[in-house]
Design a protein around this motif. Sequence first.
Motif, PDB file in Angstrom:
ATOM      1  N   UNK A   8      -2.007   5.678  14.849  1.00 26.38           N
ATOM      2  CA  UNK A   8      -1.079   4.698  14.285  1.00 26.38           C
ATOM      3  C   UNK A   8      -0.600   5.383  12.940  1.00 26.38           C
ATOM      4  N   UNK A   9       0.734   4.831  12.596  1.00 25.40           N
ATOM      5  CA  UNK A   9       1.301   5.421  11.090  1.00 25.40           C
ATOM      6  C   UNK A   9       0.500   5.254  10.053  1.00 25.40           C
ATOM      7  N   UNK A  10      -0.283   3.982  10.273  1.00 24.37           N
ATOM      8  CA  UNK A  10      -1.073   3.896   8.915  1.00 24.37           C
ATOM      9  C   UNK A  10      -2.489   4.831   8.916  1.00 24.37           C
ATOM     10  N   UNK A  11      -2.961   5.035  10.130  1.00 21.51           N
ATOM     11  CA  UNK A  11      -4.084   5.953  10.082  1.00 21.51           C
ATOM     12  C   UNK A  11      -3.541   7.499   9.596  1.00 21.51           C
ATOM     13  N   UNK A  16      -4.990  17.140  -5.277  1.00 25.48           N
ATOM     14  CA  UNK A  16      -4.816  16.607  -6.612  1.00 25.48           C
ATOM     15  C   UNK A  16      -6.074  16.741  -7.367  1.00 25.48           C
ATOM     16  N   UNK A  32      -4.926  13.664  -1.922  1.00 26.83           N
ATOM     17  CA  UNK A  32      -5.928  13.266  -3.158  1.00 26.83           C
ATOM     18  C   UNK A  32      -6.852  14.349  -3.595  1.00 26.83           C
ATOM     19  N   UNK A  91       0.782  -1.168   3.705  1.00 26.47           N
ATOM     20  CA  UNK A  91      -0.446   0.095   3.537  1.00 26.47           C
ATOM     21  C   UNK A  91      -0.050   0.924   2.438  1.00 26.47           C
ATOM     22  N   UNK A  92       1.218   1.150   2.304  1.00 28.61           N
ATOM     23  CA  UNK A  92       1.461   2.303   1.339  1.00 28.61           C
ATOM     24  C   UNK A  92       1.022   1.795  -0.065  1.00 28.61           C
ATOM     25  N   UNK A 134       7.763   3.267  12.431  1.00 26.30           N
ATOM     26  CA  UNK A 134       7.333   3.850  11.450  1.00 26.30           C
ATOM     27  C   UNK A 134       7.317   3.405   9.994  1.00 26.30           C
ATOM     28  N   UNK A 169       5.396   0.793  17.873  1.00 27.22           N
ATOM     29  CA  UNK A 169       5.430   0.202  16.532  1.00 27.22           C
ATOM     30  C   UNK A 169       6.267   1.267  15.624  1.00 27.22           C
ATOM     31  N   UNK A 181     -10.714   1.048  16.852  1.00 25.14           N
ATOM     32  CA  UNK A 181      -9.322   0.700  16.231  1.00 25.14           C
ATOM     33  C   UNK A 181      -8.724  -0.833  16.995  1.00 25.14           C
ATOM     34  N   UNK A 203      -5.061   5.315  -4.941  1.00 20.81           N
ATOM     35  CA  UNK A 203      -4.542   6.739  -5.692  1.00 20.81           C
ATOM     36  C   UNK A 203      -4.598   6.638  -7.265  1.00 20.81           C
ATOM     37  N   UNK A 244      -7.934   6.598  -8.352  1.00 26.24           N
ATOM     38  CA  UNK A 244      -8.708   7.787  -8.321  1.00 26.24           C
ATOM     39  C   UNK A 244      -8.162   8.818  -9.365  1.00 26.24           C
ATOM     40  N   UNK A 301      -2.929  10.860   2.800  1.00 28.95           N
ATOM     41  CA  UNK A 301      -3.144  10.464   1.194  1.00 28.95           C
ATOM     42  C   UNK A 301      -4.411  11.051   0.897  1.00 28.95           C
ATOM     43  N   UNK A 323      -1.071   8.012   7.704  1.00 25.31           N
ATOM     44  CA  UNK A 323      -0.673   8.207   6.370  1.00 25.31           C
ATOM     45  C   UNK A 323      -2.057   7.966   5.497  1.00 25.31           C
ATOM     46  N   UNK A 355      -2.811   1.812  -0.467  1.00 32.04           N
ATOM     47  CA  UNK A 355      -3.208   3.060  -0.587  1.00 32.04           C
ATOM     48  C   UNK A 355      -2.720   3.599  -2.209  1.00 32.04           C
ATOM     49  N   UNK A 389       3.809  -3.732   8.176  1.00 33.64           N
ATOM     50  CA  UNK A 389       2.544  -3.287   7.820  1.00 33.64           C
ATOM     51  C   UNK A 389       2.189  -1.860   7.363  1.00 33.64           C
ATOM     52  N   UNK A 390       2.891  -0.834   7.928  1.00 33.74           N
ATOM     53  CA  UNK A 390       3.114   0.594   7.156  1.00 33.74           C
ATOM     54  C   UNK A 390       3.183   0.330   5.485  1.00 33.74           C
ATOM     55  N   UNK A 397      -2.855  -1.713  18.952  1.00 33.36           N
ATOM     56  CA  UNK A 397      -1.804  -1.775  18.160  1.00 33.36           C
ATOM     57  C   UNK A 397      -0.489  -1.526  19.098  1.00 33.36           C
TER      58      UNK A 397
END
Lengths: 155, 781
Positions: A2-5, A18, A15, B372-373, B364, B362, B355, B380, B383, A11, A7, B376, B368-369, B358
């Motif tokens: 999925x796009x989220x996975x 970084x 990280x 999710x950003x 991009x 869907x 999983x 970050x 972190x 990331x 992404x 995340x 939901x995406x 889904x």
Amino acid sequence: MTPRKLLTIVVLVAVLGFGYYSMNAAPVLSNHEYTYQGGLEWHEDPDEALSVAEQQNKPVLVYYWTTWCTYCQTYDDEHYQDEDVREVLDEYVLLAINLDDPGPGVNLAMDHGANYPPQHVIMTHDRTEVSELGGYVERDRFLQELRRGLDSVAT
Amino acid sequence: MFSLQTTPTPGTALLVVAAFASSLAAILLLYSYLDRTDDLRRVILGAAGVSAGALVAAHSYLTYQFIVGDYTNAYVWRNTADYLPLLYRFTGAYASHEGSILLWATLAAVVATWTVFSGYFEGRGSRLVQSLSLSVVAIFATMLVAQSPFTPIEVAFPDTPSGFVPPDGDGLNPLLVNPWMAIHPPITFSAYSLLIVPFALGVTHFVSLFRGEESVFEAWLPSMVKWLRVSWLLLTAAIVFGGIWAYSVLGWGGFWSWDPVETAVLVPWLALTASLHAINRYEKTGEYAVFAPASAALAFPIVVFATTVVRSGVFRSVHSFASGGIGTGILFLLAVTGSVALALPLAYWLLAADDLDRPANESWLSRRTVYHVTVLAFTVLAFISMWGLAFPVIRNAATGVEVSVSQDHYNLWSYPVVVLTLLAGGLYALLDTGRRRLALGVTGVVAILTAVGAFVAPTPNWYLSDPSALDPLVYRIVGNLSVLSIIPPAAFFAAGWITRYVSRVRGVPSRSFKLRETGIVLIHIGAAVLVVAVSFVYLFSTSASVALIGVDEVGNDPEPIVQDVPNSEYTVEITDYEAVGSPTIEEAARSPSGVLRVDEDVSIVRGEITETNEIEGTAVARLDDSEVWLANADGTASFDVGTEVIARGTVFEVDSGTAAEAVYVYTDGPNMGPLSDPPREVHTPRVTSHELDVTVYEGDETVASGTIAEQEYLRAEMNTNDPVIERSITGDTYIVGSMNGPGASITIDTYPLANHIWFGVVLMLLGMATLTVADGWFRKR
């Protein structure tokens, strides 16, 4: 996938990159011989600094600092980077002591009663104290103190 | 070391009871969980109740010792003194390491015990949750037994003669003598304590999944969200109070300086923010099936990590005054909770998680995406802060090289992430209104504006930093961007959430729903305001200072000192100077009964002369008809019956062989005086406050006026400051001074948009409080 996975994975990789990059890019404050405050090279060992001072016939500027001291950061950014200041500092042997980790400088710090940063002491190579500058001062005043220190050593 | 330090005192006994009772409750609860039995419920209730009761009693007892000044306790002696007002004697109980761990343990025990007593939590897994919560309490209590805040003074200082009681305490750290610091620790530790239950619940959830049994996570979820929200609210407040304190007392450069401790507490805050966002989706749609419980579980180890940063002494910071050798206990707690909370979810994710289905088609840029950003992004950001703390220590340990982590590390790495978060947050809000094309179009335009803004800098102040050629490439790139780039995304973010709010509440009759949405929108608007204000305040702050001489004489001179401040438009006028000592000799002097009670070599005593006499040629005077006499050491003092005097002198006890012992205070003329004119010069106050009446002009206009002060403490390394802060809608003018013998140095700082920071924070706190309350009502329906 999925796009989220995707992404999340991107990331995570970013990280990690970084983490590696920032750790290696951080400016070095001190290694085993010198400490680098405001881009200048300072001795860490008083004995070493004093013997260099004797050889070169220069006074010693002692700088007591810590990593968390914000005024030290101002000294580093504004005073030590300044052309005029650097010119005068050339006439000194530089000794910087981290008050949290004084190493060989621990006795000197006690002699000078250096309790909290920033603090500057000007002394001759035979440990005679010429002047002391506690806390933070403006650049002009700092420069003035440095010049006065040189004058009183010369006379 | 473990038991050697443990010395029986009533307080330590309470801690032993608490450690035993909480361990017993934890073990029995574990047994109940494994054996599926409820037979032991009464014993468990008893044990849990006893552990919480014992800790509450221990903390109350410690507070009592502080209030009465029981200096037989070394911890009390170290952290308070007679001169302190009641408030700071009360707060002294958690001023240092052992006491603050006791406060934390007490609050944790109350929370954990409440979950055991409340009938709300049923089901098999609940026993494990309660067992884990009480285990944490047991670890705390054991730590406290090993290093007790009730250690007697002769144990802590083996050199003290037996039976010796210090006449006065050593004093409270001057930096803590401030109302904000009085409430900061209890709020912080309340926030920390509330995270115990989410931790236990998250861990239990994964244990249940592995064992293939029904998880109680769903059942506990509404209650857990509440724990997390309240904890977030309190943590926000704690950070803010700390910032206010740093701004007004420390005078070291404002509210935030990326000090390790400030950074350390930001990490759990960001993690909690990420967690709350993930759990919000989890509740509604079941997404984040691993991350939501895992992040809830991880919040507690992260606050333990923050405590480690504060206390271990490994990370140097302004908070290192609170450091103490308890490191091992805290490190153990960190290792255990951290590995459990990390390993279980990770293992589950790798081994077992499948999983969710889904839709293959869907898009991009789905809602939901985008959501999710943002989740995340918070991770970050957390972190970046955590890494900034960790890597200097790691690199130093590995290579012996000391590296600097400047504010640029945090600011410049975080900035692009914050901008992206604002854009994603705004886009999500607009997508939520259902107008997808409009949302994408507007976001595109704002992104372009942001990019353009990054290159428009009207003055050099607008650049995010001032990187030198030697700095890393990223610093040079991000540092040379203009802060103007924060305005479009922040405005878009706020506008997006307002649009979403309006479209969601329009036509909905439910008041609790409306209130809930109001809370949500307030949090987001507050965040936008805060981000803009924080970005601007330091870049545009200014500082100018001037050195003045002859300040100590200004009060005697009809003419004030007036001086121009170099490199600025300011003129400073000093009209008065005063040095105020505390306690005064009148306050410091003991009554005759006070002298009899304490054991000190030199006393200051105050009393009325009720009888005079002469013993072997030495004139003596009795005070207040007591056993305390003044003795005229060299004949320079004069004793008159009926006058009230204050005298300082060496104390001699004369054992006359009868029941009543006389005590003589050997004084002389310079060391004695009537109450109206006491011998002030023979008394050194604990703290001297240098107070200056200052007016600052900019041109002809008065910009600020008031009394600034610097407090100088006996035997303390740091001075504290009372600045004059002139607040206005555009920002603060901040005047602070430091005394230097007869001279003074006055600094005039300006912090533009300083009050917008507080405004943003208040909106967020208000929003969170509203959301918490309204969500409770909403769920009840």
